[in-house]
Write a protein that holds these residues in place. Structure first.
Motif, short mmCIF file in Angstrom:
data_model
loop_
_atom_site.label_atom_id
_atom_site.label_comp_id
_atom_site.label_asym_id
_atom_site.label_seq_id
_atom_site.Cartn_x
_atom_site.Cartn_y
_atom_site.Cartn_z
N ALA A 193 0.84 -1.21 0.00
CA ALA A 193 0.00 0.00 0.00
C ALA A 193 0.87 1.26 0.00
O ALA A 193 0.60 2.21 -0.73
N ALA A 194 1.94 1.24 0.82
CA ALA A 194 2.85 2.39 0.88
C ALA A 194 3.55 2.60 -0.46
O ALA A 194 3.70 3.73 -0.93
N ALA A 195 3.94 1.48 -1.08
CA ALA A 195 4.60 1.56 -2.39
C ALA A 195 3.64 2.12 -3.43
O ALA A 195 4.04 2.92 -4.29
N LYS A 196 2.37 1.71 -3.35
CA LYS A 196 1.35 2.20 -4.29
C LYS A 196 1.14 3.70 -4.12
O LYS A 196 1.07 4.43 -5.11
N VAL A 197 1.08 4.18 -2.87
CA VAL A 197 0.92 5.60 -2.60
C VAL A 197 2.11 6.38 -3.18
O VAL A 197 1.94 7.41 -3.83
N GLU A 198 3.33 5.86 -2.96
CA GLU A 198 4.54 6.50 -3.50
C GLU A 198 4.47 6.62 -5.01
O GLU A 198 4.84 7.64 -5.60
N GLU A 199 3.98 5.55 -5.64
CA GLU A 199 3.85 5.52 -7.10
C GLU A 199 2.85 6.58 -7.58
O GLU A 199 3.12 7.31 -8.55
N ILE A 200 1.73 6.69 -6.88
CA ILE A 200 0.70 7.69 -7.24
C ILE A 200 1.25 9.10 -7.06
O ILE A 200 1.05 9.97 -7.90
N LEU A 201 1.98 9.32 -5.96
CA LEU A 201 2.56 10.64 -5.69
C LEU A 201 3.57 11.03 -6.76
O LEU A 201 3.60 12.19 -7.19
N GLU A 202 4.36 10.05 -7.22
CA GLU A 202 5.33 10.32 -8.29
C GLU A 202 4.61 10.74 -9.57
O GLU A 202 5.00 11.70 -10.23
N LYS A 234 -5.61 16.28 -16.02
CA LYS A 234 -5.18 14.88 -15.88
C LYS A 234 -4.81 14.58 -14.43
O LYS A 234 -5.09 13.51 -13.90
N LEU A 235 -4.16 15.55 -13.80
CA LEU A 235 -3.77 15.39 -12.39
C LEU A 235 -5.00 15.25 -11.51
O LEU A 235 -5.06 14.38 -10.64
N TYR A 236 -5.99 16.09 -11.76
CA TYR A 236 -7.24 16.05 -10.98
C TYR A 236 -7.94 14.69 -11.17
O TYR A 236 -8.40 14.07 -10.20
N GLN A 237 -7.98 14.22 -12.43
CA GLN A 237 -8.62 12.92 -12.73
C GLN A 237 -7.88 11.77 -12.02
O GLN A 237 -8.51 10.85 -11.51
N LEU A 238 -6.55 11.85 -12.00
CA LEU A 238 -5.77 10.81 -11.31
C LEU A 238 -6.08 10.80 -9.81
O LEU A 238 -6.38 9.75 -9.24
N LEU A 239 -6.01 11.97 -9.19
CA LEU A 239 -6.13 12.02 -7.73
C LEU A 239 -7.56 11.81 -7.21
O LEU A 239 -7.73 11.30 -6.10
N ASP A 245 -4.47 9.30 3.39
CA ASP A 245 -3.09 9.76 3.31
C ASP A 245 -3.02 11.28 3.10
O ASP A 245 -3.53 11.80 2.11
N ALA A 246 -2.38 11.98 4.03
CA ALA A 246 -2.29 13.45 3.98
C ALA A 246 -1.59 13.93 2.72
O ALA A 246 -1.97 14.95 2.13
N GLU A 247 -0.57 13.17 2.26
CA GLU A 247 0.19 13.56 1.06
C GLU A 247 -0.71 13.58 -0.17
O GLU A 247 -0.62 14.47 -1.01
N LEU A 248 -1.58 12.58 -0.27
CA LEU A 248 -2.54 12.53 -1.39
C LEU A 248 -3.60 13.62 -1.24
O LEU A 248 -3.95 14.29 -2.22
#
Length: 270
Positions: free
Chosen positions: A35-44, A57-62, A70-73
């Motif tokens: 899950a942590a790796a997936k979040v890192e991938e999404i943040l990248e 595109k960024l809005y659609q992704l997030l 996750d606060a970062e997301l």
């Protein structure tokens, strides 16, 4: 000792239970790591799209992860919602929805991690945006909260030039507040928010020291603040820097134009 067969079966079951628990722990830990790796991938991906100026595109992704804890997301989603609201093709009705949506995401980011400077920064920015829809009383009341969160963002990350710049804008806005708004503020609040151009100037310079030439608007506001303080020599220096700043965005182009107009207007008066 009782029945040896029963005893052996008990030992076997205990061993199997223990192995089951160990396996469960390993699987649980693996799931957390995944899950942590997936979040890192999404943040990248999100940061790449942001740097590329791919707002929609960024809005659609997030928005696919809007239920995230996750606060970062969440703070990135607040920023993305606000950026879509700012697009010229976004309707007024849609803009209002996005502004309130952005505030909700920023609020959740702050609830998840009160120690994250970006959560404080984006909560303050989004709260300021909402003020445009809620009238002068709410706008002035929110100003205290906005200031607190910008100050907290700076405290948590003194190297973030944007938070320092935004604190400068806060000071500039209240130094420039028209007399009729000051009057309303005094009627509504015992001690309404106030500031000075000198304080604004201090923040704009501090932002520039942290990250030189990071933002064309900081250069423009240094020039405009020096104009307010009747220092035309330093105003001209900073306005020239704003005018010559490479235009990467639509905002940069607008700032170039404003800086050029200000330079022309006060050079004609000399």
């Amino acid at each position: 000792m009782g029945n040896p067969g029963t005893f052996k079966r008990g030992l076997l079951l205990s061993a199997l239970s223990y192995l089951g628990f160990e396996t469960y722990q390993v699987i649980s830990q693996a799931a957390v790591v995944h899950a942590a790796a997936k979040v890192e991938e999404i943040l990248e991906q999100a940061d790449y799209l942001y740097e590329s100026g791919e707002t929609e595109k960024l809005y659609q992704l997030l928005t696919q992860y809007k239920e995230s804890e996750d606060a970062e997301l969440l703070w990135r989603l607040a920023r993305a919602s606000r950026d879509v609201a700012q697009l010229s093709r976004t309707s007024e009705e849609e803009k209002k929805l996005l502004v309130y949506e952005a505030l909700e995401y920023a609020k959740r980011a702050l609830e998840k991690n009160e120690s994250h400077f970006a959560a404080h920064k984006w909560y303050a920015i989004c709260l300021s945006d909402v003020g445009d829809y809620e009238g002068i009383k709410a706008k002035i009341a929110n100003a205290y909260i906005i200031k607190e969160h910008f100050e907290k963002a700076i405290e948590l990350n003194p190297k973030d030039a944007t938070s320092i710049h935004l604190m400068g804008i806060w000071c500039y806005t209240f130094a420039e507040m028209p007399w009729y708004q000051r009057r309303i503020a005094k009627m509504l609040f015992a001690t309404p928010p106030s500031s000075t151009y000198e304080k604004a100037l201090g923040y704009f310079h501090r932002a520039e020291q942290v990250d030189p030439n990071f933002y064309s608007k900081n250069l423009l506001l240094l020039g405009k603040t020096y104009l307010k303080l009747h220092n035309k020599k330093l105003a001209a220096f900073w306005l020239m820097k704003a005018k010559d700043y490479p235009a990467h965005t639509e905002e940069d182009k607008q700032i170039q134009t404003e800086a050029a107009q200000l330079l022309t207007s006060f050079s004609e008066k000399n």
